[in-house]
Design a protein around this motif. Structure first.
Motif, short mmCIF file in Angstrom:
data_model
loop_
_atom_site.label_atom_id
_atom_site.label_comp_id
_atom_site.label_asym_id
_atom_site.label_seq_id
_atom_site.Cartn_x
_atom_site.Cartn_y
_atom_site.Cartn_z
N GLY A 1 43.06 44.02 33.60
CA GLY A 1 42.58 43.82 32.23
C GLY A 1 41.18 44.39 32.03
O GLY A 1 40.90 45.01 31.00
N VAL A 2 40.33 44.23 33.05
CA VAL A 2 38.97 44.80 32.98
C VAL A 2 39.06 46.33 32.85
O VAL A 2 38.32 46.96 32.10
CB VAL A 2 38.15 44.41 34.23
N HIS A 3 40.04 46.91 33.58
CA HIS A 3 40.23 48.36 33.48
C HIS A 3 40.70 48.78 32.09
O HIS A 3 40.28 49.81 31.58
CB HIS A 3 41.24 48.84 34.54
N VAL A 4 41.60 47.97 31.50
CA VAL A 4 42.06 48.30 30.14
C VAL A 4 40.86 48.25 29.19
O VAL A 4 40.66 49.14 28.36
CB VAL A 4 43.16 47.32 29.68
N LEU A 5 40.04 47.19 29.34
CA LEU A 5 38.86 47.03 28.49
C LEU A 5 37.93 48.23 28.65
O LEU A 5 37.46 48.81 27.67
CB LEU A 5 38.15 45.73 28.87
N LEU B 1 39.95 58.60 40.71
CA LEU B 1 41.24 57.91 40.54
C LEU B 1 41.82 57.50 41.90
O LEU B 1 42.41 56.44 42.03
CB LEU B 1 42.25 58.77 39.78
N PHE B 2 41.64 58.36 42.91
CA PHE B 2 42.14 58.01 44.25
C PHE B 2 41.48 56.73 44.75
O PHE B 2 42.13 55.86 45.33
CB PHE B 2 41.88 59.15 45.25
N THR B 3 40.17 56.60 44.50
CA THR B 3 39.48 55.37 44.94
C THR B 3 40.01 54.16 44.18
O THR B 3 40.10 53.07 44.72
CB THR B 3 37.95 55.48 44.77
N GLU B 4 40.36 54.38 42.91
CA GLU B 4 40.92 53.28 42.11
C GLU B 4 42.27 52.84 42.67
O GLU B 4 42.58 51.66 42.75
CB GLU B 4 41.09 53.72 40.65
N ILE B 5 43.10 53.84 43.06
CA ILE B 5 44.41 53.53 43.62
C ILE B 5 44.24 52.73 44.91
O ILE B 5 44.93 51.75 45.16
CB ILE B 5 45.24 54.82 43.88
N LEU B 6 43.24 53.15 45.72
CA LEU B 6 43.01 52.44 46.98
C LEU B 6 42.50 51.02 46.73
O LEU B 6 42.85 50.08 47.45
CB LEU B 6 42.02 53.23 47.85
N LEU B 7 41.68 50.85 45.69
CA LEU B 7 41.18 49.51 45.34
C LEU B 7 42.36 48.57 45.06
O LEU B 7 42.45 47.47 45.62
CB LEU B 7 40.26 49.61 44.11
N PHE B 8 43.28 49.02 44.21
CA PHE B 8 44.45 48.19 43.92
C PHE B 8 45.38 48.14 45.12
O PHE B 8 46.06 47.13 45.34
CB PHE B 8 45.16 48.70 42.67
N GLY B 9 45.41 49.22 45.90
CA GLY B 9 46.24 49.26 47.09
C GLY B 9 45.91 48.12 48.04
O GLY B 9 46.80 47.48 48.62
N GLY B 10 44.62 47.84 48.20
CA GLY B 10 44.20 46.73 49.05
C GLY B 10 44.78 45.41 48.56
O GLY B 10 45.22 44.57 49.35
#
Lengths: 202, 94
Positions: free
Chosen positions: A147-151, A22-31
């Motif tokens: 949206g891809v994440h929701v899917l 999840l931390f890597t996901e936050i950083l992905l969107f953080g960028g």
């Protein structure tokens, strides 16, 4: 410690792994939020003008749908842990349903925009000022990735539903659905920031 | 510790949290209509941060997990915030 190791499964380790992911996901969107911050700071007025093209009530409705899906997700785990399997199945199904409704609303929002000729690299969009091009570029990429994440979340939850029906997830062994829930809540969390940043610009 | 780990949050708490989250969403939309100027972004982000806090603590169960996860969330958030602030300083005052 013995309670966290069950049937050869290390639940503490499983959760730690999920949180690291999840931390890597936050950083992905953080960028992406970083890119957004700079573009918006440089083109404040044009971002505002472009955001007027989005319907904030549709956005707010979708926010409430996603928040409610987080509630049903949390309830499905609480019910499962209390041994009420049937109710957990109902809440899991509701979560999947809310996720699908969210994507359906997104689909109509996107097709309306595309119908007006607004999509990345479209001739219509390229005629707009630079700030508006950047706004819609970020809009499509960020809400698209979300949206891809929701899917992905919906697919994972369908597997969890099947596993619960097959009794591979039970009130003794539920770490997989807990981790799926964490992912689902994270997707909700990201939308909590996307919504004001794209729909509520004045 | 063991008790806290296995804590099952009651229904009522979950419903209160959802009610709070929806209220904050409505407040956020309403604030946009009464223009606060430059404060609007700050207000919107503050409300989003409060909403995130409740999602993390209650829905994501952080309140009852090991502190390590909470520290991680704070660290990642701080990292992003600091990077954004430094980048903005560079862009705006170059």
């Amino acid at each position: 410690m013995k309670d966290t190791v069950l049937a050869g499964r290390d639940t503490a380790g499983a959760k730690l792994g999920m949180w690291l992911f999840l931390f890597t996901e936050i950083l992905l969107f953080g960028g992406m939020f970083l890119l957004y911050a700079v573009d918006r700071a440089k083109h404040a007025a044009e971002f505002h003008a472009a955001a007027e093209g989005l319907n904030r009530f549709v956005g707010a409705a979708n926010t409430i749908i996603l928040l409610t899906s987080s509630l049903t997700m949390a309830l499905s785990i609480a019910e499962l842990r209390s041994g009420r399997r049937e109710r957990s199945l109902m809440f899991q199904s509701l979560t999947i349903l809310f996720g699908c409704i969210f994507l359906g609303v997104k689909y109509f929002e996107w097709t309306a925009k595309i119908g007006h000729g607004i999509f990345p690299d479209s001739p219509e969009l390229m005629k707009l000022p630079k700030g508006q091009i950047l706004f819609y570029g970020l809009y499509f990429v960020m809400t698209g990735l979300h949206g891809v994440h929701v899917l992905a979340g919906i697919v994972v939850l369908v597997f969890m539903l099947i596993s619960t029906i097959n009794r591979r997830i039970t009130h003794h062994d539920y770490v997989r659905i807990e981790n799926s829930g964490l992912y689902w809540h994270l997707v909700d969390l990201i939308w909590i920031f996307l919504f004001p940043l794209f729909y509520l610009i004045t | 510790m063991e008790n806290e780990k296995n804590h099952i949050i009651p229904y009522r708490t979950f419903l209160f949290v959802l009610a709070g989250l929806i209220t904050l969403t409505i407040i956020s939309v309403t604030l946009t209509q009464i223009s606060l100027g430059t404060l609007t972004v700050a207000a919107a982000l503050l409300i989003a941060a409060v909403k995130s806090f409740f999602v993390l603590r209650i829905f994501m169960h952080l309140k009852f997990e090991t502190r390590m996860f909470s520290i991680g969330v704070v660290a990642v958030t701080l990292l992003i915030t600091v990077v954004i602030i430094i980048t903005l300083l560079d862009y705006l005052f170059r």
